[in-house]
Design a protein around this motif. Structure first.
Motif, mmCIF file in Angstrom:
data_model
loop_
_atom_site.group_PDB
_atom_site.id
_atom_site.type_symbol
_atom_site.label_atom_id
_atom_site.label_comp_id
_atom_site.label_asym_id
_atom_site.label_seq_id
_atom_site.Cartn_x
_atom_site.Cartn_y
_atom_site.Cartn_z
ATOM 1 N N THR A 24 0.572 -0.870 0.068
ATOM 2 C CA THR A 24 0.027 0.093 0.157
ATOM 3 C C THR A 24 0.895 1.190 0.308
ATOM 4 O O THR A 24 2.051 1.106 1.115
ATOM 5 N N TRP A 25 0.614 2.369 -1.282
ATOM 6 C CA TRP A 25 1.444 3.674 -1.108
ATOM 7 C C TRP A 25 0.394 4.326 -1.144
ATOM 8 O O TRP A 25 -0.551 4.597 -1.955
ATOM 9 N N ARG A 26 0.323 5.046 0.608
ATOM 10 C CA ARG A 26 -0.567 6.802 0.396
ATOM 11 C C ARG A 26 -1.942 6.504 0.396
ATOM 12 O O ARG A 26 -2.717 6.459 -0.386
ATOM 13 N N GLY A 27 -2.424 5.128 0.986
ATOM 14 C CA GLY A 27 -3.196 4.884 0.641
ATOM 15 C C GLY A 27 -4.273 3.416 -0.537
ATOM 16 O O GLY A 27 -5.219 3.614 -0.616
ATOM 17 N N ILE A 28 -3.385 3.436 -1.515
ATOM 18 C CA ILE A 28 -2.829 3.086 -2.802
ATOM 19 C C ILE A 28 -2.731 2.011 -2.496
ATOM 20 O O ILE A 28 -1.570 1.553 -2.412
ATOM 21 N N ARG A 29 -3.652 0.778 -2.695
ATOM 22 C CA ARG A 29 -3.092 -0.886 -3.062
ATOM 23 C C ARG A 29 -2.881 -1.191 -3.998
ATOM 24 O O ARG A 29 -3.229 -0.473 -5.166
ATOM 25 N N TYR A 30 -1.800 -1.396 -4.296
ATOM 26 C CA TYR A 30 -1.247 -1.822 -5.298
ATOM 27 C C TYR A 30 -0.162 -3.684 -5.402
ATOM 28 O O TYR A 30 0.159 -4.325 -4.821
ATOM 29 N N VAL A 31 0.247 -4.247 -6.845
ATOM 30 C CA VAL A 31 0.369 -4.949 -7.120
ATOM 31 C C VAL A 31 1.757 -4.827 -8.548
ATOM 32 O O VAL A 31 1.271 -4.720 -9.010
ATOM 33 N N LYS A 32 2.524 -5.692 -7.576
ATOM 34 C CA LYS A 32 3.948 -5.567 -9.159
ATOM 35 C C LYS A 32 4.718 -7.071 -8.558
ATOM 36 O O LYS A 32 4.287 -7.462 -7.730
ATOM 37 N N ALA A 33 5.594 -7.175 -9.640
ATOM 38 C CA ALA A 33 6.199 -8.422 -10.243
ATOM 39 C C ALA A 33 7.444 -8.217 -9.017
ATOM 40 O O ALA A 33 7.605 -6.982 -9.302
ATOM 41 N N PHE A 34 7.840 -8.717 -9.255
ATOM 42 C CA PHE A 34 8.721 -9.190 -7.968
ATOM 43 C C PHE A 34 9.902 -8.973 -8.621
ATOM 44 O O PHE A 34 10.489 -9.836 -9.517
ATOM 45 N N VAL A 35 11.306 -8.150 -8.380
ATOM 46 C CA VAL A 35 11.927 -8.444 -9.117
ATOM 47 C C VAL A 35 13.522 -8.236 -8.120
ATOM 48 O O VAL A 35 13.782 -7.485 -7.512
ATOM 49 N N ALA A 36 14.338 -9.489 -8.334
ATOM 50 C CA ALA A 36 15.253 -10.032 -7.517
ATOM 51 C C ALA A 36 16.565 -8.514 -7.727
ATOM 52 O O ALA A 36 16.774 -8.346 -8.594
ATOM 53 N N PRO A 37 16.763 -8.155 -5.973
ATOM 54 C CA PRO A 37 18.332 -7.301 -5.963
ATOM 55 C C PRO A 37 19.553 -7.505 -6.989
ATOM 56 O O PRO A 37 20.162 -9.157 -7.236
ATOM 57 N N GLU A 38 20.110 -6.777 -8.054
ATOM 58 C CA GLU A 38 20.952 -7.209 -8.762
ATOM 59 C C GLU A 38 22.666 -6.083 -7.522
ATOM 60 O O GLU A 38 22.130 -5.162 -8.395
ATOM 61 N N PHE A 39 23.884 -6.872 -7.686
ATOM 62 C CA PHE A 39 24.821 -6.440 -6.658
ATOM 63 C C PHE A 39 25.847 -6.205 -7.753
ATOM 64 O O PHE A 39 25.924 -7.444 -8.161
ATOM 65 N N GLY A 40 26.271 -5.258 -8.549
ATOM 66 C CA GLY A 40 27.045 -5.878 -9.156
ATOM 67 C C GLY A 40 28.723 -5.297 -8.811
ATOM 68 O O GLY A 40 29.518 -5.944 -9.627
ATOM 69 N N SER A 41 28.557 -4.765 -8.092
ATOM 70 C CA SER A 41 29.930 -4.978 -7.454
ATOM 71 C C SER A 41 29.962 -5.614 -5.812
ATOM 72 O O SER A 41 28.917 -5.237 -4.915
ATOM 73 N N PRO A 42 31.031 -5.777 -5.339
ATOM 74 C CA PRO A 42 30.953 -6.124 -3.729
ATOM 75 C C PRO A 42 30.576 -4.625 -3.467
ATOM 76 O O PRO A 42 31.056 -3.910 -3.528
ATOM 77 N N ASP A 43 30.164 -5.680 -2.096
ATOM 78 C CA ASP A 43 29.718 -4.459 -0.870
ATOM 79 C C ASP A 43 30.861 -4.106 -0.389
ATOM 80 O O ASP A 43 31.745 -4.889 0.367
ATOM 81 N N PRO A 44 31.305 -2.276 0.294
ATOM 82 C CA PRO A 44 32.398 -2.190 0.249
ATOM 83 C C PRO A 44 32.219 -2.853 2.653
ATOM 84 O O PRO A 44 33.253 -2.498 2.557
ATOM 85 N N ARG A 45 30.654 -2.464 2.698
ATOM 86 C CA ARG A 45 30.549 -2.574 3.774
ATOM 87 C C ARG A 45 31.128 -4.032 4.762
ATOM 88 O O ARG A 45 31.299 -4.991 5.791
ATOM 89 N N GLU A 46 31.062 -5.111 2.984
ATOM 90 C CA GLU A 46 31.100 -6.563 3.982
ATOM 91 C C GLU A 46 32.620 -6.996 3.712
ATOM 92 O O GLU A 46 33.501 -7.191 5.146
ATOM 93 N N ALA A 47 33.092 -5.830 3.327
ATOM 94 C CA ALA A 47 34.776 -5.789 3.447
ATOM 95 C C ALA A 47 34.988 -4.989 4.744
ATOM 96 O O ALA A 47 35.944 -5.764 5.420
ATOM 97 N N GLN A 48 34.684 -4.295 4.958
ATOM 98 C CA GLN A 48 35.254 -3.739 6.268
ATOM 99 C C GLN A 48 34.655 -4.536 7.081
ATOM 100 O O GLN A 48 35.373 -4.504 8.825
#
Length: 120
Positions: A24-48
């Motif tokens: 729900t966004w601002r009172g409007i109910r909606y449905v969308k397709a799930f899109v898996a996140p894609e990380f192009g480079s390694p996360d710098p937090r993981e390295a730290q």
């Protein structure tokens, strides 16, 4: 994105069901397709996190004399925070800071504190 009325036979649905995401966004109910996140480079937090874990493990391997030397170094070197107020760090904090910074630039780790009278 599809606007829905009475999703899943209820007044409101939130979350993911298989490949659909209900919300729900601002009172409007909606449905969308799930899109898996894609990380192009390694996360710098993981390295730290890895650098901090390695520094903590290295601290545990130090002798008592080395730890006392880091504590003495910490007593002589106050850290100035962003407001200009000096604060005292522990020997462990100084060791962790030094170890992770050296690891970030690829330099070898040190066991004894620097022999410098200049504050960092």
């Amino acid at each position: 994105m599809t606007k829905v009325i009475g999703p899943l036979h209820s007044t409101e649905a939130r979350g993911r069901v298989d490949s659909l995401v209900y919300n729900t966004w601002r009172g409007i109910r909606y449905v969308k397709a799930f899109v898996a996140p894609e990380f192009g480079s390694p996360d710098p937090r993981e390295a730290q996190k890895t650098r901090v874990a390695n520094a903590t493990a290295a601290w545990k391997l130090l002798t008592d004399a080395q730890r006392q030397a880091w504590a003495a170094f910490a007593d002589l070197h106050l850290e100035i925070d962003w407001t200009g107020v000096p604060k005292r760090l522990s020997g462990f904090n100084w060791y962790l800071r030094t170890h992770t910074r050296l690891a970030r630039i690829g330099a070898p780790a040190i066991s004894w504190p620097p022999e410098s009278t200049q504050p960092y």
